[in-house]
Design an enzyme around this catalytic site. Structure first.
Site, PDB file in Angstrom:
ATOM      1  N   GLU A 127       0.893  -1.179  -0.215  1.00  0.00           N
ATOM      2  CA  GLU A 127       0.049   0.034  -0.110  1.00  0.00           C
ATOM      3  C   GLU A 127       0.931   1.362   0.034  1.00  0.00           C
ATOM      4  O   GLU A 127       2.189   1.120   0.247  1.00  0.00           O
ATOM      5  CB  GLU A 127      -0.825   0.125   1.364  1.00  0.00           C
ATOM      6  N   GLU A 361       9.482  -7.871  -3.592  1.00  0.00           N
ATOM      7  CA  GLU A 361       9.324  -9.293  -2.530  1.00  0.00           C
ATOM      8  C   GLU A 361      10.303  -8.972  -1.397  1.00  0.00           C
ATOM      9  O   GLU A 361      11.039 -10.062  -1.253  1.00  0.00           O
ATOM     10  CB  GLU A 361       9.414 -10.609  -3.299  1.00  0.00           C
TER      11      GLU A 361
HETATM   12  C1  LIG Z   1       7.396  -3.178 -10.591  1.00  0.00           C
HETATM   13  C2  LIG Z   1       6.921  -3.797  -9.231  1.00  0.00           C
HETATM   14  C3  LIG Z   1       5.896  -4.662  -9.101  1.00  0.00           C
HETATM   15  C4  LIG Z   1       5.455  -5.056  -7.648  1.00  0.00           C
HETATM   16  N1  LIG Z   1       4.544  -6.260  -7.542  1.00  0.00           N
HETATM   17  C5  LIG Z   1       3.878  -6.350  -6.285  1.00  0.00           C
HETATM   18  C6  LIG Z   1       2.674  -6.986  -6.186  1.00  0.00           C
HETATM   19  O1  LIG Z   1       2.415  -8.057  -7.147  1.00  0.00           O
HETATM   20  N2  LIG Z   1       2.078  -7.321  -5.027  1.00  0.00           N
HETATM   21  C7  LIG Z   1       2.591  -6.498  -3.945  1.00  0.00           C
HETATM   22  O2  LIG Z   1       2.103  -6.544  -2.960  1.00  0.00           O
HETATM   23  N3  LIG Z   1       3.724  -5.582  -3.969  1.00  0.00           N
HETATM   24  C8  LIG Z   1       4.386  -5.451  -5.254  1.00  0.00           C
HETATM   25  N4  LIG Z   1       5.421  -4.772  -5.208  1.00  0.00           N
HETATM   26  C9  LIG Z   1       5.805  -3.956  -4.316  1.00  0.00           C
HETATM   27  C10 LIG Z   1       7.202  -4.344  -3.577  1.00  0.00           C
HETATM   28  O3  LIG Z   1       7.119  -5.454  -2.709  1.00  0.00           O
HETATM   29  C11 LIG Z   1       7.685  -3.099  -2.659  1.00  0.00           C
HETATM   30  O4  LIG Z   1       8.014  -2.115  -3.479  1.00  0.00           O
HETATM   31  C12 LIG Z   1       8.853  -3.365  -1.638  1.00  0.00           C
HETATM   32  O5  LIG Z   1       8.249  -4.519  -0.747  1.00  0.00           O
HETATM   33  C13 LIG Z   1       9.252  -2.283  -0.995  1.00  0.00           C
HETATM   34  O6  LIG Z   1       8.081  -1.347  -0.357  1.00  0.00           O
HETATM   35  P1  LIG Z   1       8.543   0.053  -0.610  1.00  0.00           P
HETATM   36  O7  LIG Z   1       8.508   0.276  -2.285  1.00  0.00           O
HETATM   37  O8  LIG Z   1       7.261   0.812   0.113  1.00  0.00           O
HETATM   38  O9  LIG Z   1       9.665   0.760  -0.078  1.00  0.00           O
HETATM   39  P2  LIG Z   1       9.782   0.960   1.473  1.00  0.00           P
HETATM   40  O10 LIG Z   1       9.388   0.073   2.132  1.00  0.00           O
HETATM   41  O11 LIG Z   1       9.382   2.569   1.456  1.00  0.00           O
HETATM   42  O12 LIG Z   1      11.571   1.322   1.622  1.00  0.00           O
HETATM   43  C14 LIG Z   1      12.310   2.341   1.033  1.00  0.00           C
HETATM   44  C15 LIG Z   1      13.537   1.972   1.482  1.00  0.00           C
HETATM   45  O13 LIG Z   1      13.811   2.024   2.772  1.00  0.00           O
HETATM   46  C16 LIG Z   1      14.458   0.659   3.138  1.00  0.00           C
HETATM   47  N5  LIG Z   1      13.828   0.272   4.508  1.00  0.00           N
HETATM   48  C17 LIG Z   1      12.621   0.175   4.646  1.00  0.00           C
HETATM   49  N6  LIG Z   1      12.504  -0.471   6.002  1.00  0.00           N
HETATM   50  C18 LIG Z   1      13.623  -0.565   6.469  1.00  0.00           C
HETATM   51  C19 LIG Z   1      14.280  -1.184   7.771  1.00  0.00           C
HETATM   52  N7  LIG Z   1      13.386  -1.492   8.506  1.00  0.00           N
HETATM   53  N8  LIG Z   1      15.578  -1.319   7.617  1.00  0.00           N
HETATM   54  C20 LIG Z   1      16.435  -0.802   6.861  1.00  0.00           C
HETATM   55  N9  LIG Z   1      15.853  -0.302   5.537  1.00  0.00           N
HETATM   56  C21 LIG Z   1      14.501  -0.402   5.534  1.00  0.00           C
HETATM   57  C22 LIG Z   1      14.118  -0.172   2.001  1.00  0.00           C
HETATM   58  O14 LIG Z   1      14.970  -1.305   2.053  1.00  0.00           O
HETATM   59  C23 LIG Z   1      14.481   0.757   0.990  1.00  0.00           C
HETATM   60  O15 LIG Z   1      15.546   0.781   0.599  1.00  0.00           O
HETATM   61  C24 LIG Z   1       5.978  -4.313  -6.672  1.00  0.00           C
HETATM   62  C25 LIG Z   1       6.776  -3.160  -6.618  1.00  0.00           C
HETATM   63  C26 LIG Z   1       7.262  -2.977  -8.061  1.00  0.00           C
HETATM   64  C27 LIG Z   1       8.408  -1.971  -8.181  1.00  0.00           C
END
Ligand SMILES: Cc1cc2nc3c(=O)[nH]c(=O)nc-3n(C[C@H](O)[C@H](O)[C@H](O)COP(=O)(O)OP(=O)(O)OC[C@H]3O[C@@H](n4cnc5c(N)ncnc54)[C@H](O)[C@@H]3O)c2cc1C
Length: 377
Positions: A127, A361
């Site tokens: 989300e 993932e």
């Molecule tokens: C092309 C694409 C397809 C996707 N398909 C799906 C899908 O089918 N279903 C679905 O549910 N999701 C999907 N996703 C979502 C994907 O799983 C998320 O983008 C991913 O889990 C990261 O979440 P975020 O983008 O909100 O990044 P954030 O969680 O906001 O992270 C931003 C940065 O902060 C870092 N960070 C966050 N928390 C911590 C911590 N505790 N310690 C250290 N570093 C941290 C992260 O590693 C990253 O570098 C997809 C994403 C993309 C780009």
């Protein structure tokens, strides 16, 4: 110990490789440029039984194991990541929750169309405010008069909006501190799907924003027990990581193959650039790391097939191969020089497609957290 693949696994590899080279390679650049979903290719993969490899034949799956599935994903990614993620997200994220947690009725309703590849499925966890912290999901589902009334939004969801998508399984808050998984059929009133998101890579794959406004879903579409959603999605992600790790190996192999062929062909200073040690060392590094990455992925798949704990192995494989694909694509593009920066050279697409393997993932950082937790920290 036996490092040889079985005859069946070798046959599967050559079948998928042939399909990828003959059917996908000629159109991959065009599909990417036009951001066009590969319907014909998905139909071809369905004919070969590749849209439901790990599901039993009684549900029209191929009855294969996780290793077979990983090999197929590796071979597809070697040629094109958009096609590979379409298959991987459909299998590990879309169909698997229904197979693992669905009751008999739900399985009979959904699995034959999904495992055969006639229809696609998606899984929506992420989300706008809940990414790595997936447990922070805000989407709510309130039970009223036999229906879950869903409100909220999801982001970056693969396969959610194609013409052949049947459903999406969403995580939703069904009470305080309670997350459940619910299957929402496409076409349900109150469920809206955005236009495809514009992306740096995976451009022929379908990625959407979803919104739910007083969307009424039948109560029977709850998957497994109410409140089991958190545990279920962690398990789904563990399994999904094996396929994303297989994508890392496939992409690195594809990058190696392109760079090795180019290095033999391209002449500078009166000889093929492959004669320069600087070029050979890059290829030697990729080839060495590929062996390590492939071994991690196959071991994780093997552990899962043995019914043994595989979460740590899957996270290690996913982390290592995401970073391997990054290094391999970078080296391979460097070997192509300026030509590699041009769209008509496949390596430029592999370079763009690679990045998300370090994000989706579970980011690299999240994999390290998972690994550290398994190590007792
Ligand atoms: C092309 C694409 C397809 C996707 N398909 C799906 C899908 O089918 N279903 C679905 O549910 N999701 C999907 N996703 C979502 C994907 O799983 C998320 O983008 C991913 O889990 C990261 O979440 P975020 O983008 O909100 O990044 P954030 O969680 O906001 O992270 C931003 C940065 O902060 C870092 N960070 C966050 N928390 C911590 C911590 N505790 N310690 C250290 N570093 C941290 C992260 O590693 C990253 O570098 C997809 C994403 C993309 C780009």
């Amino acid at each position: 110990m036996d490092f040889d693949l079985s005859d069946e696994h070798e046959l599967l590899r050559s079948t998928v490789r042939e399909f990828a080279e003959q059917r996908i390679a000629p159109v991959a650049e065009e599909l990417d440029r036009e951001h066009r979903f590969p319907y014909d290719i998905v139909a071809g993969l369905a004919e070969l039984g590749l849209m439901g490899i790990p599901f039993p034949e009684e549900y029209e799956g191929a009855g294969g194991d996780t290793l077979a599935y990983a090999i197929a994903i590796e071979e597809l990614t070697r040629i094109d990541s958009s096609v590979a993620i379409t298959v991987a997200a459909h299998t590990s994220l879309g169909t698997m929750p229904i197979f693992l947690y669905g009751n008999d009725e739900q399985k009979r309703e959904w699995l034959p169309d999904l495992a055969s590849g006639r229809k696609l499925a998606a899984f929506a966890l992420t989300e706008p405010e809940a990414g790595s912290d997936a447990g922070a999901t805000r989407t709510s589902a309130d039970l009223r008069d036999g229906s879950w009334i869903v409100n909220g939004s999801k982001l970056f969801i693969t396969n959610a909006g194609t013409d052949i998508t049947a459903c999406v399984t969403i995580t939703a808050r069904t009470g305080e501190d309670e997350i459940s998984n619910i299957v929402v059929p496409n076409g349900t009133d109150g469920y809206e799907i955005s236009e495809p998101m514009r992306k740096m890579g995976w451009r022929a794959s379908d990625t959407r924003e979803l919104s739910f406004r007083d969307c009424a879903v039948p109560e029977k579409n709850l998957l497994g027990e109410r409140g089991a959603g958190y545990r279920q999605f962690l398990e789904i992600l563990d399994g999904g990581r094996i396929s994303v790790a297989a994508m890392g190996v496939g992409l690195a192999q594809g990058a190696y193959d392109l760079a090795a062929a180019y290095a033999r062909e391209r002449r500078q200073f009166g000889q093929p650039i492959s004669k320069f040690q600087a070029i050979q060392f890059k290829l030697a590094d990729i080839a060495t790391e590929l062996e390590a990455g492939r071994a991690l992925v196959y071991r994780a798949a093997w552990l899962k097939d043995q019914g043994r704990p595989y979460g740590l192995a899957a996270a290690m494989a996913k982390l290592f191969t995401g970073e391997l694909a990054h290094r391999a694509a970078n080296h391979a593009l460097q070997i192509h020089g300026g030509y590699g920066f041009m769209d008509e050279y496949a390596i430029s697409r592999l370079y763009r497609d690679q990045k998300v393997l370090e994000i989706g993932e579970g980011t690299n950082e999240v994999q390290r957290l998972v690994i550290a937790r398994h190590l007792g920290f």
